[in-house]
Design an enzyme around this catalytic site. Structure first.
Site, PDB file in Angstrom:
ATOM      1  N   SER A  30       0.821  -1.214   0.000  1.00 31.55           N
ATOM      2  CA  SER A  30       0.000   0.000   0.000  1.00 31.55           C
ATOM      3  C   SER A  30       0.858   1.269   0.000  1.00 31.55           C
ATOM      4  O   SER A  30       1.791   1.410   0.796  1.00 31.55           O
ATOM      5  CB  SER A  30      -0.920   0.025   1.219  1.00 31.55           C
ATOM      6  OG  SER A  30      -1.572   1.274   1.267  1.00 31.55           O
ATOM      7  N   LYS A  36     -13.582  -4.298   2.335  1.00 31.65           N
ATOM      8  CA  LYS A  36     -14.447  -3.138   2.081  1.00 31.65           C
ATOM      9  C   LYS A  36     -15.914  -3.411   2.416  1.00 31.65           C
ATOM     10  O   LYS A  36     -16.672  -2.492   2.689  1.00 31.65           O
ATOM     11  CB  LYS A  36     -14.303  -2.672   0.630  1.00 31.65           C
ATOM     12  CG  LYS A  36     -12.941  -2.035   0.368  1.00 31.65           C
ATOM     13  CD  LYS A  36     -12.824  -1.466  -1.015  1.00 31.65           C
ATOM     14  CE  LYS A  36     -11.418  -0.868  -1.188  1.00 31.65           C
ATOM     15  NZ  LYS A  36     -11.253  -0.212  -2.473  1.00 31.65           N
ATOM     16  N   ASN A  90     -14.410   2.403   1.964  1.00 30.64           N
ATOM     17  CA  ASN A  90     -12.946   2.472   1.987  1.00 30.64           C
ATOM     18  C   ASN A  90     -12.429   3.527   2.972  1.00 30.64           C
ATOM     19  O   ASN A  90     -11.232   3.652   3.168  1.00 30.64           O
ATOM     20  CB  ASN A  90     -12.384   2.735   0.581  1.00 30.64           C
ATOM     21  CG  ASN A  90     -12.463   4.189   0.204  1.00 30.64           C
ATOM     22  OD1 ASN A  90     -13.408   4.879   0.590  1.00 30.64           O
ATOM     23  ND2 ASN A  90     -11.480   4.672  -0.528  1.00 30.64           N
ATOM     24  N   ALA A 132     -14.877  -8.150 -12.056  1.00 27.31           N
ATOM     25  CA  ALA A 132     -16.078  -7.930 -11.245  1.00 27.31           C
ATOM     26  C   ALA A 132     -15.713  -7.931  -9.760  1.00 27.31           C
ATOM     27  O   ALA A 132     -16.522  -8.256  -8.908  1.00 27.31           O
ATOM     28  CB  ALA A 132     -17.111  -9.011 -11.548  1.00 27.31           C
ATOM     29  N   GLY A 146     -13.715  -6.197  -6.152  1.00 28.45           N
ATOM     30  CA  GLY A 146     -14.050  -5.191  -5.141  1.00 28.45           C
ATOM     31  C   GLY A 146     -14.303  -3.776  -5.637  1.00 28.45           C
ATOM     32  O   GLY A 146     -15.206  -3.095  -5.147  1.00 28.45           O
ATOM     33  N   ARG A 203     -14.061 -13.303 -15.789  1.00 31.06           N
ATOM     34  CA  ARG A 203     -13.710 -14.717 -15.962  1.00 31.06           C
ATOM     35  C   ARG A 203     -14.770 -15.618 -15.321  1.00 31.06           C
ATOM     36  O   ARG A 203     -15.255 -16.551 -15.932  1.00 31.06           O
ATOM     37  CB  ARG A 203     -12.333 -14.965 -15.341  1.00 31.06           C
ATOM     38  CG  ARG A 203     -11.902 -16.402 -15.367  1.00 31.06           C
ATOM     39  CD  ARG A 203     -10.561 -16.562 -14.719  1.00 31.06           C
ATOM     40  NE  ARG A 203     -10.558 -16.157 -13.316  1.00 31.06           N
ATOM     41  CZ  ARG A 203      -9.521 -16.278 -12.506  1.00 31.06           C
ATOM     42  NH1 ARG A 203      -8.385 -16.782 -12.949  1.00 31.06           N
ATOM     43  NH2 ARG A 203      -9.598 -15.883 -11.252  1.00 31.06           N
ATOM     44  N   THR A 204     -15.149 -15.285 -14.082  1.00 36.23           N
ATOM     45  CA  THR A 204     -16.210 -16.040 -13.411  1.00 36.23           C
ATOM     46  C   THR A 204     -17.533 -15.334 -13.697  1.00 36.23           C
ATOM     47  O   THR A 204     -17.841 -14.298 -13.101  1.00 36.23           O
ATOM     48  CB  THR A 204     -15.948 -16.103 -11.893  1.00 36.23           C
ATOM     49  OG1 THR A 204     -14.595 -16.515 -11.696  1.00 36.23           O
ATOM     50  CG2 THR A 204     -16.894 -17.054 -11.190  1.00 36.23           C
TER      51      THR A 204
HETATM   52  P1  ATR Z   1     -11.916 -10.014  -5.381  1.00 31.79           P
HETATM   53  O1  ATR Z   1     -12.405 -10.858  -6.538  1.00 31.79           O
HETATM   54  O2  ATR Z   1     -11.572 -10.802  -4.159  1.00 31.79           O
HETATM   55  O3  ATR Z   1     -12.755  -8.810  -5.098  1.00 31.79           O
HETATM   56  P2  ATR Z   1     -10.150  -8.311  -6.771  1.00 31.79           P
HETATM   57  O4  ATR Z   1      -8.650  -8.212  -6.752  1.00 31.79           O
HETATM   58  O5  ATR Z   1     -10.929  -7.120  -6.442  1.00 31.79           O
HETATM   59  O6  ATR Z   1     -10.502  -9.505  -5.818  1.00 31.79           O
HETATM   60  O7  ATR Z   1     -10.642  -8.840  -8.197  1.00 31.79           O
HETATM   61  C1  ATR Z   1      -9.867  -9.628  -8.989  1.00 31.79           C
HETATM   62  C2  ATR Z   1     -10.453  -9.583 -10.392  1.00 31.79           C
HETATM   63  O8  ATR Z   1      -9.484 -10.029 -11.316  1.00 31.79           O
HETATM   64  C3  ATR Z   1     -11.660 -10.517 -10.543  1.00 31.79           C
HETATM   65  O9  ATR Z   1     -12.555  -9.969 -11.456  1.00 31.79           O
HETATM   66  C4  ATR Z   1     -10.975 -11.773 -11.099  1.00 31.79           C
HETATM   67  O10 ATR Z   1     -11.831 -12.613 -11.823  1.00 31.79           O
HETATM   68  P3  ATR Z   1     -12.641 -13.805 -11.082  1.00 31.79           P
HETATM   69  O11 ATR Z   1     -13.865 -13.163 -10.498  1.00 31.79           O
HETATM   70  O12 ATR Z   1     -12.942 -14.770 -12.161  1.00 31.79           O
HETATM   71  O13 ATR Z   1     -11.710 -14.347 -10.027  1.00 31.79           O
HETATM   72  C5  ATR Z   1      -9.970 -11.164 -12.025  1.00 31.79           C
HETATM   73  N1  ATR Z   1      -8.866 -12.085 -12.316  1.00 31.79           N
HETATM   74  C6  ATR Z   1      -7.861 -12.451 -11.491  1.00 31.79           C
HETATM   75  N2  ATR Z   1      -7.034 -13.321 -12.113  1.00 31.79           N
HETATM   76  C7  ATR Z   1      -7.534 -13.496 -13.366  1.00 31.79           C
HETATM   77  C8  ATR Z   1      -7.122 -14.282 -14.511  1.00 31.79           C
HETATM   78  N3  ATR Z   1      -6.034 -15.053 -14.481  1.00 31.79           N
HETATM   79  N4  ATR Z   1      -7.881 -14.213 -15.633  1.00 31.79           N
HETATM   80  C9  ATR Z   1      -8.985 -13.446 -15.686  1.00 31.79           C
HETATM   81  N5  ATR Z   1      -9.421 -12.684 -14.638  1.00 31.79           N
HETATM   82  C10 ATR Z   1      -8.711 -12.716 -13.503  1.00 31.79           C
END
Ligand code: ATR
Length: 264
Positions: A14, A65, A86, A126, A128, A150-151
């Site tokens: 940070s 958050k 935040n 999608a 935080g 991705r998800t």
């Molecule tokens: P969180 O999902 O815990 O809020 P974040 O850092 O805010 O964490 O978000 C990570 C983002 O990067 C998510 O959208 C994640 O996709 P998933 O929801 O499918 O996990 C995306 N991300 C991380 N690694 C990835 C990869 N290798 N390919 C595509 N998307 C990825």
């Protein structure tokens, strides 16, 4: 001496302490700002310390958050609608949660002199920060917001908060004016496999990541002849808004501040 913190996990990288301590010194405020790594079961106790004024306020980062919300007395409208806090303040005997990521994004875009009104936006990710970005884009009157993650399910979940958004599968690229990388892809030099042939030029490529300064996503956008921008100003302005809430004054955002974050 007043004490402020940023809480998260991990928290090592940070840059908030650097920024806030610079502004505190510059404004002769007798306070210090530190980072602290917490586990989820330590959050409640930490927030209690703000209530009894052992600590004067904190910023909250990934992944807490939303976690902090049940321990607060009140939320700002933005924090309520995004379910994302935040910044925590103690105002008139109450713990209040704010979301300054929204103002941070809005100010950063305004600084570019870029008009969001009537633009089509494609958001990758999608996680935080995405609800805050969607909230800000709606406020700035974007015509159409599409989310690709991705998800798929996680993107779809955003629809309960923001009914107007469209969801497409990961890798699908609908027509857009602005593409925003809100994934963590690029933090470690990863590329995002965009079907760049159909993208062309004249668009804005925006990356929430600012370290590295230019991700492969931005490099690819630039090669195609697009405008590019990283998330540094968004980061600075979310801190600016938090500083204003705590200290009731606007800190300066100048070259010095930009360089302060460059050195890392
Ligand atoms: P969180 O999902 O815990 O809020 P974040 O850092 O805010 O964490 O978000 C990570 C983002 O990067 C998510 O959208 C994640 O996709 P998933 O929801 O499918 O996990 C995306 N991300 C991380 N690694 C990835 C990869 N290798 N390919 C595509 N998307 C990825």
């Amino acid at each position: 001496m007043k004490k402020y913190f940023v809480i998260g996990n991990p928290i090592n990288h940070s840059l908030s302490p650097k920024l806030h301590n610079h502004w505190l010194e510059q404004n002769d405020i007798n306070a210090v700002y530190e980072k602290i790594k917490l586990e989820e079961n330590e959050i409640e106790n930490f927030i209690l310390k703000i209530k009894n004024q052992e600590i004067n306020g904190c910023n909250v980062t990934v992944p807490f958050k939303k976690t902090v919300i049940p321990f607060l007395d009140k939320l700002s409208l933005e924090a309520e609608q995004t379910q994302s806090v935040n910044t925590i303040c103690f105002h008139n005997g109450e713990l209040v949660g704010y979301n300054t990521d929204i103002g941070g994004f809005e100010k950063a875009i305004n600084k570019l002199n870029y008009k969001i009104e009537d633009k089509k936006i494609l958001i990758l990710g999608a996680g935080g920060v995405v609800p805050s970005i969607i909230f800000a884009l709606n406020k700035m009157k974007a015509t159409k917001i599409t989310v690709s993650n991705r998800t798929y399910k996680k993107a779809e979940n955003l629809k309960s908060q923001f009914k107007e958004i469209n969801i497409v599968g990961w890798g699908e690229i609908p027509e857009f004016d602005i593409i925003i990388n809100a994934t963590s892809l690029g933090l470690n030099n990863e590329t995002i496999d965009l079907k760049t042939r159909n993208i062309g030029d004249g668009k804005l490529f925006y990356d929430v990541i600012y370290n590295p300064n230019e991700t492969n996503f931005l490099k690819d956008g630039k090669k195609l002849g697009n405008q590019t921008e990283n998330g540094k100003l968004m980061f600075i302005y979310q801190a600016f808004e938090a500083f204003k809430l705590w200290h009731d004054l606007e800190p300066s955002v100048d070259v010095k501040i930009l360089n302060l974050l460059n050195n890392d």
